[in-house]
Scaffold this motif. Structure first.
Motif, PDB file in Angstrom:
ATOM      1  N   LEU A  64      13.835  -6.613  -1.315  1.00 28.94           N
ATOM      2  CA  LEU A  64      12.373  -6.489  -1.360  1.00 28.94           C
ATOM      3  C   LEU A  64      11.740  -7.846  -1.095  1.00 28.94           C
ATOM      4  O   LEU A  64      11.956  -8.792  -1.847  1.00 28.94           O
ATOM      5  N   GLN A  65      10.949  -7.930  -0.020  1.00 27.08           N
ATOM      6  CA  GLN A  65      10.279  -9.179   0.334  1.00 27.08           C
ATOM      7  C   GLN A  65       8.788  -9.072   0.047  1.00 27.08           C
ATOM      8  O   GLN A  65       8.158  -8.071   0.366  1.00 27.08           O
ATOM      9  N   SER A  66       8.229 -10.113  -0.542  1.00 31.74           N
ATOM     10  CA  SER A  66       6.799 -10.193  -0.835  1.00 31.74           C
ATOM     11  C   SER A  66       6.169 -11.166   0.161  1.00 31.74           C
ATOM     12  O   SER A  66       6.454 -12.366   0.129  1.00 31.74           O
ATOM     13  N   LEU A  67       5.293 -10.645   1.044  1.00 35.16           N
ATOM     14  CA  LEU A  67       4.796 -11.437   2.176  1.00 35.16           C
ATOM     15  C   LEU A  67       3.315 -11.168   2.419  1.00 35.16           C
ATOM     16  O   LEU A  67       2.702 -10.349   1.729  1.00 35.16           O
ATOM     17  N   THR A  68       2.742 -11.840   3.399  1.00 37.65           N
ATOM     18  CA  THR A  68       1.410 -11.488   3.866  1.00 37.65           C
ATOM     19  C   THR A  68       1.514 -10.244   4.743  1.00 37.65           C
ATOM     20  O   THR A  68       2.591  -9.922   5.267  1.00 37.65           O
ATOM     21  N   SER A  69       0.397  -9.555   4.950  1.00 35.84           N
ATOM     22  CA  SER A  69       0.425  -8.346   5.768  1.00 35.84           C
ATOM     23  C   SER A  69       0.923  -8.608   7.199  1.00 35.84           C
ATOM     24  O   SER A  69       1.742  -7.843   7.716  1.00 35.84           O
ATOM     25  N   PRO A  70       0.461  -9.683   7.889  1.00 39.40           N
ATOM     26  CA  PRO A  70       1.011  -9.941   9.234  1.00 39.40           C
ATOM     27  C   PRO A  70       2.515 -10.187   9.216  1.00 39.40           C
ATOM     28  O   PRO A  70       3.227  -9.775  10.139  1.00 39.40           O
ATOM     29  N   GLU A  71       3.009 -10.858   8.176  1.00 39.99           N
ATOM     30  CA  GLU A  71       4.453 -11.104   8.080  1.00 39.99           C
ATOM     31  C   GLU A  71       5.216  -9.806   7.865  1.00 39.99           C
ATOM     32  O   GLU A  71       6.333  -9.638   8.372  1.00 39.99           O
ATOM     33  N   VAL A  72       4.618  -8.887   7.108  1.00 33.90           N
ATOM     34  CA  VAL A  72       5.245  -7.583   6.894  1.00 33.90           C
ATOM     35  C   VAL A  72       5.445  -6.876   8.235  1.00 33.90           C
ATOM     36  O   VAL A  72       6.526  -6.350   8.534  1.00 33.90           O
ATOM     37  N   ILE A  73       4.406  -6.861   9.052  1.00 34.67           N
ATOM     38  CA  ILE A  73       4.490  -6.209  10.363  1.00 34.67           C
ATOM     39  C   ILE A  73       5.564  -6.875  11.215  1.00 34.67           C
ATOM     40  O   ILE A  73       6.351  -6.203  11.894  1.00 34.67           O
ATOM     41  N   ASP A  74       5.620  -8.203  11.169  1.00 36.33           N
ATOM     42  CA  ASP A  74       6.626  -8.948  11.942  1.00 36.33           C
ATOM     43  C   ASP A  74       8.037  -8.561  11.535  1.00 36.33           C
ATOM     44  O   ASP A  74       8.914  -8.371  12.393  1.00 36.33           O
TER      45      ASP A  74
ATOM     46  N   LEU B 142      -7.134 -10.431   5.772  1.00 33.93           N
ATOM     47  CA  LEU B 142      -7.541  -9.147   6.330  1.00 33.93           C
ATOM     48  C   LEU B 142      -8.614  -8.481   5.470  1.00 33.93           C
ATOM     49  O   LEU B 142      -9.518  -7.822   5.983  1.00 33.93           O
ATOM     50  N   LEU B 143      -8.521  -8.650   4.147  1.00 31.32           N
ATOM     51  CA  LEU B 143      -9.450  -7.972   3.252  1.00 31.32           C
ATOM     52  C   LEU B 143     -10.807  -8.668   3.179  1.00 31.32           C
ATOM     53  O   LEU B 143     -11.796  -8.046   2.800  1.00 31.32           O
ATOM     54  N   ARG B 144     -10.870  -9.936   3.572  1.00 25.78           N
ATOM     55  CA  ARG B 144     -12.139 -10.666   3.481  1.00 25.78           C
ATOM     56  C   ARG B 144     -13.202 -10.035   4.387  1.00 25.78           C
ATOM     57  O   ARG B 144     -14.385  -9.940   4.012  1.00 25.78           O
ATOM     58  N   GLY B 145     -12.808  -9.605   5.573  1.00 21.78           N
ATOM     59  CA  GLY B 145     -13.774  -8.999   6.491  1.00 21.78           C
ATOM     60  C   GLY B 145     -14.423  -7.767   5.898  1.00 21.78           C
ATOM     61  O   GLY B 145     -15.628  -7.539   6.075  1.00 21.78           O
ATOM     62  N   GLN B 146     -13.648  -6.966   5.161  1.00 17.20           N
ATOM     63  CA  GLN B 146     -14.201  -5.758   4.561  1.00 17.20           C
ATOM     64  C   GLN B 146     -15.170  -6.095   3.422  1.00 17.20           C
ATOM     65  O   GLN B 146     -16.196  -5.442   3.258  1.00 17.20           O
ATOM     66  N   VAL B 147     -14.831  -7.126   2.667  1.00 17.84           N
ATOM     67  CA  VAL B 147     -15.721  -7.567   1.591  1.00 17.84           C
ATOM     68  C   VAL B 147     -17.030  -8.095   2.172  1.00 17.84           C
ATOM     69  O   VAL B 147     -18.127  -7.721   1.734  1.00 17.84           O
ATOM     70  N   ASP B 148     -16.942  -8.962   3.181  1.00 19.16           N
ATOM     71  CA  ASP B 148     -18.143  -9.544   3.789  1.00 19.16           C
ATOM     72  C   ASP B 148     -19.026  -8.464   4.414  1.00 19.16           C
ATOM     73  O   ASP B 148     -20.258  -8.519   4.317  1.00 19.16           O
ATOM     74  N   ARG B 149     -18.396  -7.494   5.063  1.00 18.15           N
ATOM     75  CA  ARG B 149     -19.158  -6.423   5.705  1.00 18.15           C
ATOM     76  C   ARG B 149     -19.952  -5.617   4.679  1.00 18.15           C
ATOM     77  O   ARG B 149     -21.131  -5.309   4.878  1.00 18.15           O
ATOM     78  N   ALA B 150     -19.325  -5.296   3.554  1.00 17.77           N
ATOM     79  CA  ALA B 150     -20.007  -4.525   2.508  1.00 17.77           C
ATOM     80  C   ALA B 150     -21.181  -5.307   1.924  1.00 17.77           C
ATOM     81  O   ALA B 150     -22.271  -4.762   1.711  1.00 17.77           O
ATOM     82  N   LEU B 151     -20.977  -6.603   1.691  1.00 18.08           N
ATOM     83  CA  LEU B 151     -22.049  -7.430   1.145  1.00 18.08           C
ATOM     84  C   LEU B 151     -23.200  -7.545   2.139  1.00 18.08           C
ATOM     85  O   LEU B 151     -24.374  -7.461   1.769  1.00 18.08           O
TER      86      LEU B 151
END
Length: 298
Positions: free
Chosen positions: A126-136, A201-210
């Motif tokens: 089990l590897q704990s990574l960033t989302s782009p690293e997961v895809i890689d 990746l999640l920052r864009g969704q937060v900024d958009r909602a605000l």
């Protein structure tokens, strides 16, 4: 104007050992052979890689610029070697998973622990990574299954929704807004906010909602991980606008999560290589994971 594998091997050996003699010893070849290869490499690249200063070999700035990428290649080769050893020794089983940090360290860890408790012969990486690293890792077939947040845009993978959730307000239970069952975005304006770094990746969704709510938040701290935001909230730095699953899996006394209104939707995706084979054990685990999430009402 490219380096051959032999060029890379000799260059890496010189950088590691700091000398032609050391490189020759490491590669089990003669010193003239090492010198010949590196001279050929410099001629082919049309750049100097090493100079002699006081009788010692010194890498040029060009060599220093190249070395991190070449060292990374050797790091991956070492990882492959360890993987082969684990497979040969029966220490590594058939479940290989990479997941975004809050997922891997939250409900996924619980689900894995429960799954292998009933399967003593199963093994999990089990590897704990960033989302782009997961895809890689999925694309390169280093893992069979990836779990990360949307969006995932890659023609080499296929995705399915594992669970839908939303960003929440995480704060001390003594905060003025903590007594409310949910928090309107407009109520955040007077308070210090902790949220993700702009590259997240999640920052864009937060900024958009605000932005859609006409809010100009006072962002006091930006973080790379949900856990860091939660710990800052725990120590009173403000309200953390983060994905709350980790808090539900690892409760911190005195810290609460309240949903936002309107919701900032998040979808967690299962990610697999399009042409990659699927193991029966992994399919069983995915079914177990879905049941586990449903039982805990995620």
């Amino acid at each position: 104007m490219s380096m051959s594998m032999r060029h890379i091997e000799v260059f890496h050996a010189i950088m590691r050992t700091g000398s032609v003699t050391g490189a020759a010893r490491l590669l089990n070849v003669s010193q003239p052979a090492v010198s010949t290869v590196i001279k050929h490499c410099e001629t082919r690249l049309r750049i100097r890689l090493f100079t002699r200063v006081g009788g010692r070999l010194q890498p040029t700035p060009e060599a220093e610029a190249i070395f991190p990428d070449i060292a990374a290649i050797y790091g991956r080769l070492d990882a492959v070697g360890r993987l082969v050893q684990d497979l040969a020794g029966g220490r590594l089983g058939t479940l290989s998973i990479a997941a975004a940090f809050p997922i891997a360290n939250g409900y996924l860890a619980r689900a894995v622990a429960e799954f292998i408790a009933d399967r003593p012969r199963a093994r999990v990486a089990l590897q704990s990574l960033t989302s782009p690293e997961v895809i890689d890792r999925v694309v390169n077939r280093e893992v069979e299954l990836g779990i990360a947040y949307e969006p995932v845009v890659n023609a080499e993978v296929e995705t399915s929704v594992l669970v839908s959730s939303s960003v929440a307000c995480v704060m001390r239970d003594t905060h003025p807004l903590a007594a409310q069952p949910e928090i309107e975005l407009g109520q955040l304006e007077p308070y210090s906010i902790i949220t993700y770094l702009p590259r997240s990746l999640l920052r864009g969704q937060v900024d958009r909602a605000l932005s859609e709510s006409g809010i100009a938040p006072h962002i006091k701290v930006q973080v790379g991980l949900s856990l860091t935001g939660m710990m800052l909230a725990y120590h009173g730095a403000g309200i953390a606008l983060v994905e709350p699953f980790l808090l539900e899996s690892i409760p911190l006394p005195g810290l609460v999560a309240r949903p936002l209104k309107p919701r900032v939707e998040l979808k967690t995706l299962l990610i697999r290589g399009k042409s990659a084979p699927r193991s029966t054990l992994m399919d069983a685990f995915v079914a177990h994971l879905r049941r586990n999430l449903e039982a805990h009402k995620y």
